[in-house]
Design a protein around this motif. Structure first.
Motif, PDB file in Angstrom:
ATOM      1  N   LEU A  74       0.784  -1.251   0.209  1.00  0.00           N
ATOM      2  CA  LEU A  74      -0.270   0.115  -0.217  1.00  0.00           C
ATOM      3  C   LEU A  74       0.821   1.658  -0.108  1.00  0.00           C
ATOM      4  N   TYR A  75       1.676   1.624   0.459  1.00  0.00           N
ATOM      5  CA  TYR A  75       2.303   1.773   1.116  1.00  0.00           C
ATOM      6  C   TYR A  75       3.752   2.870  -0.693  1.00  0.00           C
ATOM      7  N   VAL A  76       3.523   1.744  -1.485  1.00  0.00           N
ATOM      8  CA  VAL A  76       4.352   1.711  -2.476  1.00  0.00           C
ATOM      9  C   VAL A  76       3.245   1.921  -3.558  1.00  0.00           C
ATOM     10  N   ASP A  77       1.585   1.719  -3.672  1.00  0.00           N
ATOM     11  CA  ASP A  77       0.910   2.183  -4.549  1.00  0.00           C
ATOM     12  C   ASP A  77       0.432   3.624  -3.904  1.00  0.00           C
ATOM     13  N   TRP A  78       0.477   3.957  -3.632  1.00  0.00           N
ATOM     14  CA  TRP A  78      -0.050   5.434  -2.212  1.00  0.00           C
ATOM     15  C   TRP A  78       1.535   6.299  -3.694  1.00  0.00           C
ATOM     16  N   SER A  79       2.623   6.012  -3.486  1.00  0.00           N
ATOM     17  CA  SER A  79       3.668   6.714  -3.892  1.00  0.00           C
ATOM     18  C   SER A  79       3.677   6.925  -5.494  1.00  0.00           C
ATOM     19  N   ARG A  80       2.970   5.868  -5.360  1.00  0.00           N
ATOM     20  CA  ARG A  80       3.194   5.694  -7.359  1.00  0.00           C
ATOM     21  C   ARG A  80       1.862   6.409  -8.313  1.00  0.00           C
ATOM     22  N   LYS A  81       0.376   6.473  -6.708  1.00  0.00           N
ATOM     23  CA  LYS A  81      -0.254   7.874  -7.363  1.00  0.00           C
ATOM     24  C   LYS A  81       0.634   8.692  -7.185  1.00  0.00           C
ATOM     25  N   MET A  82       0.526   9.456  -6.405  1.00  0.00           N
ATOM     26  CA  MET A  82       0.969  10.115  -6.245  1.00  0.00           C
ATOM     27  C   MET A  82       2.127  10.961  -7.435  1.00  0.00           C
ATOM     28  N   TRP A  83       3.203   9.981  -7.734  1.00  0.00           N
ATOM     29  CA  TRP A  83       4.191  10.190  -8.801  1.00  0.00           C
ATOM     30  C   TRP A  83       3.018  10.545 -10.364  1.00  0.00           C
ATOM     31  N   SER A  84       2.293   9.496 -10.107  1.00  0.00           N
ATOM     32  CA  SER A  84       0.836  10.048 -11.670  1.00  0.00           C
ATOM     33  C   SER A  84       0.637  10.885 -11.372  1.00  0.00           C
ATOM     34  N   LEU A  85       0.470  11.689 -10.112  1.00  0.00           N
ATOM     35  CA  LEU A  85      -0.092  13.356 -10.727  1.00  0.00           C
ATOM     36  C   LEU A  85       0.668  14.122 -10.610  1.00  0.00           C
ATOM     37  N   LEU A  86       1.916  14.014 -10.299  1.00  0.00           N
ATOM     38  CA  LEU A  86       2.512  15.342 -10.918  1.00  0.00           C
ATOM     39  C   LEU A  86       2.820  15.412 -12.030  1.00  0.00           C
ATOM     40  N   PRO A  87       3.612  16.834 -12.785  1.00  0.00           N
ATOM     41  CA  PRO A  87       4.371  17.023 -13.961  1.00  0.00           C
ATOM     42  C   PRO A  87       5.540  15.920 -14.690  1.00  0.00           C
ATOM     43  N   GLU A  88       5.187  15.899 -15.646  1.00  0.00           N
ATOM     44  CA  GLU A  88       6.389  15.190 -16.451  1.00  0.00           C
ATOM     45  C   GLU A  88       7.506  15.954 -15.553  1.00  0.00           C
ATOM     46  N   HIS A  89       7.622  17.122 -15.915  1.00  0.00           N
ATOM     47  CA  HIS A  89       9.484  17.500 -16.247  1.00  0.00           C
ATOM     48  C   HIS A  89       9.639  17.417 -14.432  1.00  0.00           C
TER      49      HIS A  89
END
Length: 433
Positions: A74-89
């Protein structure tokens, strides 16, 4: 003329009721739902995330062995979700599955909240915002229902199994569980309010050593009244914005409403002093603005609930392992002084860890309650090592799996086989093998 009076809601029912939508609560709710239970998550604020959102805490403190995170899935899933919501740059080209890069540990509070909401909705969790826990209604050492104060008045929710993810163990205390508070003197760690400053010129901002010297001068002159030995700051995804975890209020009881309010006001006063200090004395900060601040004061420690097993700091020093382990912890003993400037830190060697037993999540004197937050059955010192958000995600997901299994078997969590819970967690991706 008509008057809009408050209305009552119909009582709600589910298999598993999770109270509190912080990292532990969301992890509990999502895992229980993934395991097939019908789940309601009741949260008092209008966002999920707890300390990561309304508490303005950043970054994640690293619970890692050889630079690889010990907490999953769950910690990794949460972090991945946050990463996906950041702008690519502003993000890594690919998500770091092992959480080795510092950029993966930075928390944007609003993105944190949306990411957790996504996880819940995808798992089929019913989220109830604006539900403030009021009391647990009990019978024969079991919780029969929980009452909440909502916009439409008091609402009752009943479930087969309950998970206390309030952080302060409010449900467990209301249900009559045995709770501890503080160290041998009754002191808990001090509270803090995180905040961010924007308008920083990074090229001019001083080193930590030079900033600490300026800070000490301000303390000596009476410009700063915060009892800390240094200023703790962290980078954000914006180089002109810095995050500060550097307020401190000790000797206040976080379970006393009046004292909690007083502590919050003291933190706000310290933030005002810091803002003046940075603009006046710190290079690169002449035009600093208060970018954001915590909406909820950060509580490091309050109640701890006595469970079927009570783990002590000896488990840290002995690197204790358990057959029914639900988390591995490498993070240091980290105790902020209640009255002074000091911080006690004791670190483990890089390749060492200790484990938390499933039995620490199961309270004594309550047959259908699990603890899915930092308030598990540990002593004061061991609690200081396990209270960080990645570990709390692992605690929460284990509580969620245990609750779903108790519902499936129609039994008390006390009757579950913790060794089997560990095996089930490993199948879900937990790093316990």
């Amino acid at each position: 003329m008509s008057f809009a009076n408050s209305t009552t809601e119909d009582s709600l029912k589910c298999d598993v009721l999770v109270i509190g939508g912080g990292p532990g609560g969301v992890s509990a709710a999502v895992m229980a739902a993934r395991c097939g239970a019908s789940v309601i998550l009741a949260e008092r604020y209008g966002v999920l995330g707890g300390m990561s959102s309304v508490g303005e805490v950043s970054p994640f403190m690293a619970n890692a062995q050889n630079h690889t995170a010990l907490d999953a899935p769950l910690y990794v899933d949460w972090s991945r979700k946050m990463w996906s919501l950041l702008p690519e740059h502003s993000r890594l080209p690919e998500f770091d599955e092992d959480m080795r890069d510092y950029n993966t540990c930075i928390i944007s509070k609003d993105i944190s909240a949306l990411a957790l909401e996504d996880l819940c909705l995808e798992a089929g969790v019913e989220i109830l915002y604006g539900y403030t826990f009021a009391e647990a209604c009990t019978e024969n050492e079991s919780v029969k229902s929980c009452r909440f104060l909502t916009k439409s008045g008091f609402t009752e929710i009943s479930a087969q199994c309950y998970i206390d993810s309030t952080g302060d163990a409010d449900v467990a205390a209301s249900a009559g569980c045995i709770c501890e508070f503080g160290d041998e003197n009754g002191d808990v760690q001090p509270m803090s309010c995180g905040f961010k400053l924007s308008g920083i010129l990074p090229i001019l901002f001083p080193s930590h050593e030079k900033l600490t010297a300026l800070f000490h001068q301000a303390q000596e002159s009476g410009e700063i009244h915060c009892l800390r030995s240094d200023i703790q700051f962290f980078l954000t995804e914006d180089p002109t914005v810095l995050h500060f975890n550097t307020t401190r209020v000790g000797r206040k009881n976080p379970l006393n409403g009046r004292e909690l309010s007083e502590a919050t006001l003291q933190c706000h006063s310290q933030i005002r002093e810091y803002l003046t200090f940075f603009r006046k004395h710190v290079p690169g900060c002449a035009n600093a603005r208060l970018h954001s601040m915590a909406q909820q004061i950060g509580v490091r420690e309050s109640r701890r609930v006595r469970g079927m097993l009570y783990q002590t700091v000896e488990d840290f020093y002995n690197r204790k392992k358990y057959e029914d382990a639900i988390a591995r912890v490498h993070y240091q003993i980290d105790i902020h002084s209640a009255a002074g400037k000091s911080v006690k830190e004791v670190h483990l060697p890089e390749n060492e860890f200790y484990e938390l037993s499933f039995r620490t999540l199961i309270p004594l004197k309550c047959r259908n309650l699990l603890i899915g937050c930092r308030a598990i059955s540990l002593d004061h010192q061991l609690h200081s090592s396990s209270r960080i958000m990645p570990v709390v995600c692992s605690i929460g997901q284990a509580a969620g799996m245990g609750a779903a299994e108790a519902v499936r078997r129609n039994c008390s969590p006390m009757k579950l086989d913790g060794i089997q819970i560990r095996k089930n967690l490993i199948r879900q991706g937990a790093k316990l093998g």
